[in-house]
Write a protein that holds these residues in place. Sequence first.
Motif, mmCIF file in Angstrom:
data_model
loop_
_atom_site.group_PDB
_atom_site.id
_atom_site.type_symbol
_atom_site.label_atom_id
_atom_site.label_comp_id
_atom_site.label_asym_id
_atom_site.label_seq_id
_atom_site.Cartn_x
_atom_site.Cartn_y
_atom_site.Cartn_z
ATOM 1 N N SER A 194 -108.781 29.357 -43.586
ATOM 2 C CA SER A 194 -109.142 30.765 -43.400
ATOM 3 C C SER A 194 -109.793 30.945 -42.031
ATOM 4 N N PRO A 195 -109.695 32.145 -41.469
ATOM 5 C CA PRO A 195 -110.187 32.372 -40.100
ATOM 6 C C PRO A 195 -111.662 32.034 -39.916
ATOM 7 N N GLY A 196 -112.480 32.197 -40.935
ATOM 8 C CA GLY A 196 -113.911 31.943 -40.770
ATOM 9 C C GLY A 196 -114.307 30.485 -40.943
ATOM 10 N N ASP A 197 -113.359 29.649 -41.350
ATOM 11 C CA ASP A 197 -113.652 28.238 -41.639
ATOM 12 C C ASP A 197 -113.491 27.418 -40.360
ATOM 13 N N TRP A 198 -114.524 27.383 -39.543
ATOM 14 C CA TRP A 198 -114.401 26.723 -38.244
ATOM 15 C C TRP A 198 -114.131 25.227 -38.338
ATOM 16 N N PRO A 199 -114.862 24.468 -39.194
ATOM 17 C CA PRO A 199 -114.518 23.036 -39.306
ATOM 18 C C PRO A 199 -113.082 22.841 -39.781
ATOM 19 N N TYR A 227 -128.361 15.694 -14.455
ATOM 20 C CA TYR A 227 -128.671 17.082 -14.118
ATOM 21 C C TYR A 227 -129.435 17.647 -15.316
ATOM 22 N N VAL A 228 -130.406 18.496 -15.024
ATOM 23 C CA VAL A 228 -131.098 19.199 -16.102
ATOM 24 C C VAL A 228 -130.671 20.661 -16.016
ATOM 25 N N VAL A 229 -130.109 21.183 -17.118
ATOM 26 C CA VAL A 229 -129.439 22.485 -17.094
ATOM 27 C C VAL A 229 -130.165 23.493 -17.988
ATOM 28 N N SER A 230 -130.430 24.672 -17.440
ATOM 29 C CA SER A 230 -131.015 25.761 -18.230
ATOM 30 C C SER A 230 -130.301 27.073 -17.915
ATOM 31 N N GLY A 231 -130.061 27.850 -18.962
ATOM 32 C CA GLY A 231 -129.407 29.146 -18.763
ATOM 33 C C GLY A 231 -128.664 29.541 -20.027
ATOM 34 N N SER A 232 -127.710 30.473 -19.895
ATOM 35 C CA SER A 232 -126.945 30.868 -21.078
ATOM 36 C C SER A 232 -125.511 31.229 -20.704
ATOM 37 N N LYS A 233 -124.632 30.977 -21.645
ATOM 38 C CA LYS A 233 -123.201 31.243 -21.469
ATOM 39 C C LYS A 233 -122.732 32.159 -22.592
ATOM 40 N N ILE A 234 -121.621 32.846 -22.353
ATOM 41 C CA ILE A 234 -121.132 33.797 -23.359
ATOM 42 C C ILE A 234 -119.602 33.757 -23.388
ATOM 43 N N TRP A 235 -119.026 34.286 -24.468
ATOM 44 C CA TRP A 235 -117.572 34.298 -24.718
ATOM 45 C C TRP A 235 -117.014 32.895 -24.892
ATOM 46 N N GLY A 261 -114.369 41.949 -36.480
ATOM 47 C CA GLY A 261 -115.160 41.539 -37.632
ATOM 48 C C GLY A 261 -115.424 40.050 -37.723
ATOM 49 N N SER A 262 -114.656 39.246 -36.994
ATOM 50 C CA SER A 262 -114.800 37.795 -37.100
ATOM 51 C C SER A 262 -115.564 37.252 -35.897
ATOM 52 N N ALA A 263 -116.066 36.040 -36.028
ATOM 53 C CA ALA A 263 -116.843 35.425 -34.953
ATOM 54 C C ALA A 263 -115.938 34.496 -34.153
ATOM 55 N N GLU A 264 -115.156 35.052 -33.260
ATOM 56 C CA GLU A 264 -114.213 34.248 -32.470
ATOM 57 C C GLU A 264 -114.881 33.607 -31.263
#
Lengths: 310, 380
Positions: free
Chosen positions: B32-37, B146-154, B205-208
Amino acid sequence: MSRAVDFQLTDDQKALKRGIRDVLEGRFGRDALRAAVDAADAAAAAADVDAGAVADALETLRLDRELWRALGDAGFFSLCVPESAGGVGLGLPEAVLAFEEAGRVLLPGPAVATFLAAGEVEGAAAGEVVVTAVDGGLVPWLAEADVVRGNAAGAVAVRSVDPLTPLHRVPDGPLAPTAAVLLLAAEQLGSAARTCEAAVQYAQDRQQFGGPVGRFQAVQHLCADMLVRAETARAAVYAAAVTGDPLEALGAKLLADDAAVRNARDCLQAHGGMGFTWESDVHLHLKRAWVRAGLGRTAARAEEELAAAL
Amino acid sequence: MDLTYTEEEEAFRQGLRAWLADVLPKLPAKPSPGDWPGRRAYDTAWQRTLYDAGYGEVHWDASPTRRLIFLEETEKAGAPYVGANFVGLLHAGPTIASEGTPEQRARWLPPVLRGDEVWCQGFSEPDAGSDLASLRTRAWRDGDDYVVSGSKIWTSHAEVADWCELLVRTTPVSEDVPKHRGITWLAMPMGAAGITVRPLRTLAGSAEFAEVFLDEVRVPVANRVGAENDGWRVTMVTLSFERGTAFVGEVVACRRLLGELAREARANGRWDDAVLRRRLGRLSAEFAALWRLTQWNVSEGRRTGGVPGTGGSVFKLRYSHARQALYDAAADVLGPGALDLDRAWTLERLSSLSYTIAAGTSQIQRNIVAERILGLPKGR
């Protein structure tokens, strides 16, 4: 042994395209185009004085026979005539390249019908005999043609929107063959590519607000959409020429009509007020594109045929 | 111009067809689409199946025509999509293959091909979308890390990925350093301490996608591909792949969907509407042309060494709008059914809203066409 799928033109095809462009630009450059428009204009004005004598006006719009023979001498009309019959012996892909060039320069005359009659109608290949064809409900250049293919009985002259394409209407006529559809599409492609170039050139030259208007994204995006239309149509037209598939040709014509008409509209828009003038060439591209869209299958008919095959 | 395939390419097609006909009926049911594993397991198992049959490397095949045939035939046969393997096979993998050291290629490429490891992509940031080069996730050297801090999206598949191809800023922007000069490409292990993944729910509606937050994550310097501060160039190699042959299967899918739509319209009476019928006819011409444009891009790619050029922008512009037009036509065919989330068309229509945004918005694509193909001045 076949080669891989490749849209690249061969060296011979590139040379052919270049050669035809040289002949057309040499024989029918911008000055010749404007002279032809002026002549058509004068003929139409004279007819107006004669109290609406439309038919007379059309009689006086002459086709440049010298240009026609020069094209014949250059092998334009005999490209697809077999070598054994004195032609060049090439195929539809090469014919499409030649008509793309004809579309670029707005070559007047029933070139498609004459081209397709070469080898069948004596003198057509040499450009001595001008051939037109009934195409659906229209006949271009009827008064000037030496040979008419199809039944033009009952043809009524129309005051044509395109100053360089006299038109007659007929009650009903045969639909154009696939090759004619494809060559008209190729002319539309040439026009669409040309108006895209013209818009880009104008956007680079025209200075407003202290720089070229082409630096504004609103203008850039107009031009980008023009290129997308022209290149999508190019893929469709070239591929249809290689496969010769009738449905693929109809689809290519549909996209090429759209590219030619909408690119001319956008080119007009990119030219601002200048685009609305008679002296600009943009309206000539738009009007011819409208005429070609009305020939060789209208959009409505092509869409129906494509839908029926789904 | 030549639209025929070589005998060797035709043999490849026939062999693939026969293999697909044999193997596809044996596949397990789709998760199913929501079953990521479950999705990860399904997608990687398919990649393993391809690998065992000798098709594992097909996306990296030196012949773009074989890649095109593979995507065409798998789509026609209804085979699984690349799914969770997308970034590994089509982004990070090609980048490492092109820019990595022999050790890096040996470490990261075989597990991708075998379906053992999954990659995700950490490029976009909340404040760096179309203007990707303005990204601000920082990385500084501390010994061999390297020490990395920040945020990514999509970030797709972040929850189940083993690795993230990460763009970080290693030199701050200054008068001497333009924004695209201080960026570095790192392979970040997703199991490292300091990584938080938060699913991002789309309008469908889904978490893609997910947001990925990085709080002093340690990434070995050995995981850097290309030179420090050269990550922008390294990345461009990857991105041009996305705009090249990545949509081959989707064009084939559109032509199939259009056929299904015509059948549906004939069955429910909407076919009698000439306006709608004609729209479907025009879409047929549209997707036929897009298929030819794809073949053209592929043949250009072969001539220019495999990396598709700006032709990809022309294609992507036309394709993304055509596909949205297909779903709009579908809604008119379905009538009230277009409001029913249990019809597959409805969810696909919602998903298609991203096509003119993802992988470079239509506006950015037009900028690329205007500046790089038409030669207009830099836009403003």
